[in-house]
Design an enzyme around this catalytic site. Sequence first.
Site, PDB file in Angstrom:
ATOM      1  N   CYS A   1      53.811  38.217 -23.845  1.00 41.72           N
ATOM      2  CA  CYS A   1      55.026  37.991 -23.066  1.00 41.72           C
ATOM      3  C   CYS A   1      56.293  38.509 -23.700  1.00 41.72           C
ATOM      4  CB  CYS A   1      55.276  36.530 -22.741  1.00 41.72           C
ATOM      5  SG  CYS A   1      56.809  36.378 -21.804  1.00 41.72           S
TER       6      CYS A   1
ATOM      7  N   CYS B   1      60.931  39.232 -20.074  1.00 47.75           N
ATOM      8  CA  CYS B   1      62.366  39.184 -19.802  1.00 47.75           C
ATOM      9  C   CYS B   1      63.089  39.427 -21.112  1.00 47.75           C
ATOM     10  CB  CYS B   1      62.758  37.897 -19.115  1.00 47.75           C
ATOM     11  SG  CYS B   1      62.063  36.432 -19.857  1.00 47.75           S
ATOM     12  N   SER B   2      63.949  38.526 -21.491  1.00 43.33           N
ATOM     13  CA  SER B   2      64.705  38.806 -22.708  1.00 43.33           C
ATOM     14  C   SER B   2      64.113  38.073 -23.899  1.00 43.33           C
ATOM     15  CB  SER B   2      66.161  38.416 -22.495  1.00 43.33           C
ATOM     16  OG  SER B   2      66.232  37.158 -21.872  1.00 43.33           O
ATOM     17  N   CYS B   3      62.841  37.698 -23.792  1.00 45.17           N
ATOM     18  CA  CYS B   3      62.233  36.895 -24.857  1.00 45.17           C
ATOM     19  C   CYS B   3      61.901  37.677 -26.108  1.00 45.17           C
ATOM     20  CB  CYS B   3      60.918  36.308 -24.377  1.00 45.17           C
ATOM     21  SG  CYS B   3      61.138  35.235 -23.004  1.00 45.17           S
TER      22      CYS B   3
END
Lengths: 215, 129
Positions: A114, A117-119
């Site tokens: 994962c 997104c912005s992880c």
Amino acid sequence: MDDHHHHSHDHHHGHDHSELSDIELRVRALESILVEKGYVDPAAIDVLVETYETKVGPRNGGKVVAKAWADPSYRDWLRKDATAAIASLGFTGRQGEHMVAVENTPQEHNMVVCTLCSCYPWPVLGLPPVWYKSAPYRSRAVIDPRGVLKEFGVELPETTRIRVWDSTAEIRYLVLPMRPEGTQGWSEEALADLVTRDSMIGTGLALRPDQMVAA
Amino acid sequence: MSLPDGLAAAAAPVAPIPRGDDGAPVFSAPWEAQAFALTLALHERGLFTWKEWASALAEEIKRAQAAGDPDDGSTYYRHWLATIERLAAAKGVASEAALAERREAWHRAAHATPHGLPILLENDPLARA
């Protein structure tokens, strides 16, 4: 174009939904319109990004890993409080995200999924690989991590357990790969060159000295 | 990977592209590489020449500096992105209004996407209406 535009939306970071920053929204908006109108081919964009991302600015994770290999007390600190141990080297994320280091051993191999997104902790790891963003990778890594690793050319002994970690908006993981054999007495700087991005997300191992490209 | 010659030459007098010791461009965030790649693709497609692009970038930087840009390199790719947006609007490819509307659509799509799944424009609840 107003660079200081702010969304009035509530930017809370939960587990339930994804989040894109204002600048990411701008890039996605532009790209999606250009794709629709036939000006760019998304696959060609991915190839270009992949071509140029090999030389990425901050990939500070290699220094973190090398220090952990060379200095047992730093390694202990990293395992207990990775956020502080990483920050002590001057590497901090934009949103003060919480970092957790997971250590590979002969008994256990760690893999992170994962980055959609912005992880993804790019200040530490550099840019995410393009394939990492794909849904098949993530779902398959959870169901069949050993098979996915094999595709990356990593075959682990049957006795090595594989743990898969799912980043969240609040917690990002750094895999601490095993130190390669034959590197006794190496400086931290030389060790850092053995640490690939893939080894820090667990889809690869740190390079062996004989795999180093002659510079 | 070194830069295309035309791009490097056009950017040099305006604002040299941040590069590492080996001459390859250095990005400090994933979106920067994305904006960079879009520019190369649009140039290849013939939307603008490097000369045209460089003078648009120069204008963008001037405008930003007048508005208090720090001018320390940290905002380099923000200018770059603004340049592509402006050229796309000027060439009638994507108007400012269309870009703004699309940003809202992506924002809604992101919010409607459970964490960990790919964010797709189809996830925008309004798109399905």
